[in-house]
Motif scaffolding. Structure first.
Motif, PDB file in Angstrom:
ATOM      1  N   LYS A 354      64.462  37.168 114.609  1.00  0.00           N
ATOM      2  CA  LYS A 354      63.442  37.147 113.592  1.00  0.00           C
ATOM      3  C   LYS A 354      62.824  35.753 113.159  1.00  0.00           C
ATOM      4  CE  LYS A 354      65.731  39.469 110.227  1.00  0.00           C
ATOM      5  NZ  LYS A 354      65.781  40.320 108.943  1.00  0.00           N
ATOM      6  N   PRO A 355      63.427  34.702 113.472  1.00  0.00           N
ATOM      7  CA  PRO A 355      62.861  33.240 113.087  1.00  0.00           C
ATOM      8  C   PRO A 355      61.557  33.084 114.236  1.00  0.00           C
ATOM      9  CG  PRO A 355      65.019  33.083 112.901  1.00  0.00           C
ATOM     10  CD  PRO A 355      64.957  34.336 113.513  1.00  0.00           C
ATOM     11  N   VAL A 356      61.741  33.740 115.525  1.00  0.00           N
ATOM     12  CA  VAL A 356      60.588  33.531 116.352  1.00  0.00           C
ATOM     13  C   VAL A 356      59.604  34.766 115.849  1.00  0.00           C
ATOM     14  CG1 VAL A 356      59.991  33.888 118.681  1.00  0.00           C
ATOM     15  CG2 VAL A 356      61.831  32.730 118.124  1.00  0.00           C
ATOM     16  N   ALA A 357      60.075  36.093 115.609  1.00  0.00           N
ATOM     17  CA  ALA A 357      59.114  37.140 115.364  1.00  0.00           C
ATOM     18  C   ALA A 357      58.345  36.668 114.089  1.00  0.00           C
ATOM     19  CB  ALA A 357      59.827  38.431 115.317  1.00  0.00           C
ATOM     20  N   GLU A 358      58.956  36.103 113.025  1.00  0.00           N
ATOM     21  CA  GLU A 358      58.058  35.741 111.847  1.00  0.00           C
ATOM     22  C   GLU A 358      57.646  34.464 111.783  1.00  0.00           C
ATOM     23  OE1 GLU A 358      61.404  36.210 108.987  1.00  0.00           O
ATOM     24  OE2 GLU A 358      61.247  38.325 109.432  1.00  0.00           O
ATOM     25  N   SER A 359      57.492  33.514 113.191  1.00  0.00           N
ATOM     26  CA  SER A 359      56.991  32.571 113.085  1.00  0.00           C
ATOM     27  C   SER A 359      55.363  32.314 113.164  1.00  0.00           C
ATOM     28  CB  SER A 359      57.201  31.914 114.341  1.00  0.00           C
ATOM     29  OG  SER A 359      56.702  32.271 115.552  1.00  0.00           O
ATOM     30  N   GLU A 360      54.630  31.491 112.842  1.00  0.00           N
ATOM     31  CA  GLU A 360      53.226  31.365 112.835  1.00  0.00           C
ATOM     32  C   GLU A 360      52.740  31.303 114.275  1.00  0.00           C
ATOM     33  OE1 GLU A 360      51.715  27.650 110.965  1.00  0.00           O
ATOM     34  OE2 GLU A 360      52.547  28.264 108.989  1.00  0.00           O
TER      35      GLU A 360
END
Length: 427
Positions: A354-360
């Motif tokens: 999620k930290p990548v999937a929710e990144s700008e």
């Protein structure tokens, strides 16, 4: 330099020469990734190796599907397998039954700099056994999506002011759009691999899941309760698309893709992995139409979509446990891959981390960000040894469902044959 100093320097040099150097860990890696996926994974591995002189990944790509999983099974038995491998989470039940996978502990995740809450729950659950033990760490979520060619929908209610697909909120809406595309000259208003196991299975399973149907229950019952009727309904829908001339006849995978890329289809039901095909053609100026890709709309009772995940798993190595330093190196590789998954998303996938999937950075990636909402509504294959990639469930798709949607079996007979075949394959 004085003789005393020279002697001291010589002694230190001799001591250092005789001391063991810091050991480099070699991580043996197996995957089944070819085409664009393979290119992107090789680039990731090369980057990892360049950044980690103390850990070097030696990668081998094997044949996708049954050959890969057969090789895993035989190598695990004799202790000749890899240290880490890619693994379809839909194949996890079979891997657990064959006892070829080792559990991944909380300590392992901590070594990788990861935590369970970092991942989409749908994907993480698919990497666990029935008791909740983790055996594979999801790397992505890949599903079928709805690709569209806007030229067949111009001037209709199915495009908004920006030329984006809109207005498909039911099966009736979708079929209205297919009829419109046919009127506007589409050779196959919707294309998918009607003559292949994967394409047929994924569309069937999505239509079944959208009705709330169950293919195989946790107790091993095939199409329990009213799921039989829902399976019949799914086959009826696909059969109607054939009867109306809206879908190609017995199209193999490559042909089904070509119908869309050549501008002969208004829609394509296919995996996110074809996004690079579309973007490459567009960038080269060889496409000839405006396109997009969205999450499969809610055609039936609920909005869910067939999905699977590539994950990372650590196989059994015969009777010997993995050396702790080797395992630390393996988890370091996995953690790095997850944190650099934006490069993997370039292949059309949704990062499971999620930290990548929710990144700008991911939010700016199109059309991936448009269909990323499906991550929370992903319908994974049943937890069964006979389901998942290259399984008996896929076999019935090509041997029973595909003939039915082409008119060689009634939907009712096809579903009964499917039930009997799958039941016979259960242990």
């Amino acid at each position: 330099m004085t003789y005393k100093a020279f002697t001291l320097a010589s002694a230190v040099a001799a001591l250092l020469a005789g001391a063991p150097a810091s050991a480099q860990q070699t991580v043996t890696w197996w995957d089944f990734l070819s085409g664009g996926d393979g290119v992107r994974m090789k680039a990731l591995i090369d980057q990892f190796n360049s950044e980690h002189p103390d850990i070097q990944v030696q990668a081998t790509t094997l044949e996708w599907g049954v050959p890969f999983y057969t090789k895993v099974r035989t190598s695990a038995a004799v202790g000749r397998g890899p240290d880490v491998m890619t693994y379809h989470l839909s194949r996890l039940p079979l891997g657990l039954a064959e006892e070829v996978l080792t559990p991944i502990t909380a300590e392992d995740l901590d070594t990788a700099g990861l935590a369970e809450e970092d991942f989409f729950a749908t994907a993480l659950d698919a990497g666990k056994d029935a008791e909740g033990a983790l055996y594979a760490i999801p790397f992505d979520i890949h599903a079928i999506v709805l690709y569209y060619n806007a030229s067949y929908l111009e001037g209709s209610r199915f495009l908004d002011d920006e030329g984006k697909l809109t207005g498909i909120e039911s099966l009736a809406d979708f079929e209205e759009a297919l009829a419109l595309a046919a009127e506007n000259g589409a050779e196959s208003p919707v294309t998918y691999a009607t003559g292949d196991d994967g394409g047929t299975y994924r569309v069937f399973y999505t239509l079944l899941a959208q009705q709330g149907g169950t293919l195989i229950s946790d107790e091993g019952e095939i199409l329990p309760g009213d799921s039989t009727d829902k399976a019949v309904r799914a086959v009826e829908i696909m059969t109607k698309w054939h009867q109306e001339g809206w879908q190609p006849e017995q199209a193999l995978y490559e042909a089904s893709v070509a119908l869309f890329t050549s501008g002969k289809s208004a829609f394509q039901l296919n995996g996110v992995w074809e996004v690079p095909t579309m973007t490459d053609l567009e960038d080269a100026g060889d496409l000839g139409f405006d396109w997009g890709a969205v999450e499969i709309p809610q055609l039936m009772d609920q909005q869910v979509t067939w999905a699977d995940s590539h994950g990372f798993a650590i196989p059994v190595q015969g009777d010997a446990p993995m050396d702790p330093e080797k395992r630390e190196a393996v988890m370091t590789v996995i953690g790095w891959m997850e944190k650099n998954a934006i490069q993997w998303a370039d292949a059309g996938h949704i990062p499971a981390y999620k930290p990548v999937a929710e990144s700008e950075e991911f939010a700016a990636m199109q059309p991936n960000a448009t269909y990323a909402s499906l991550a929370d509504r992903a319908a994974y294959d049943p937890r069964s040894e006979i389901a998942g990639v290259a399984s008996p469930a896929y076999d019935v798709a090509i041997n029973i469902i595909s003939p039915a949607i082409h008119g060689y079996l009634s939907p009712e007979d096809a579903v009964e044959q499917m039930k009997a075949e799958l039941q016979s394959r259960l242990r």
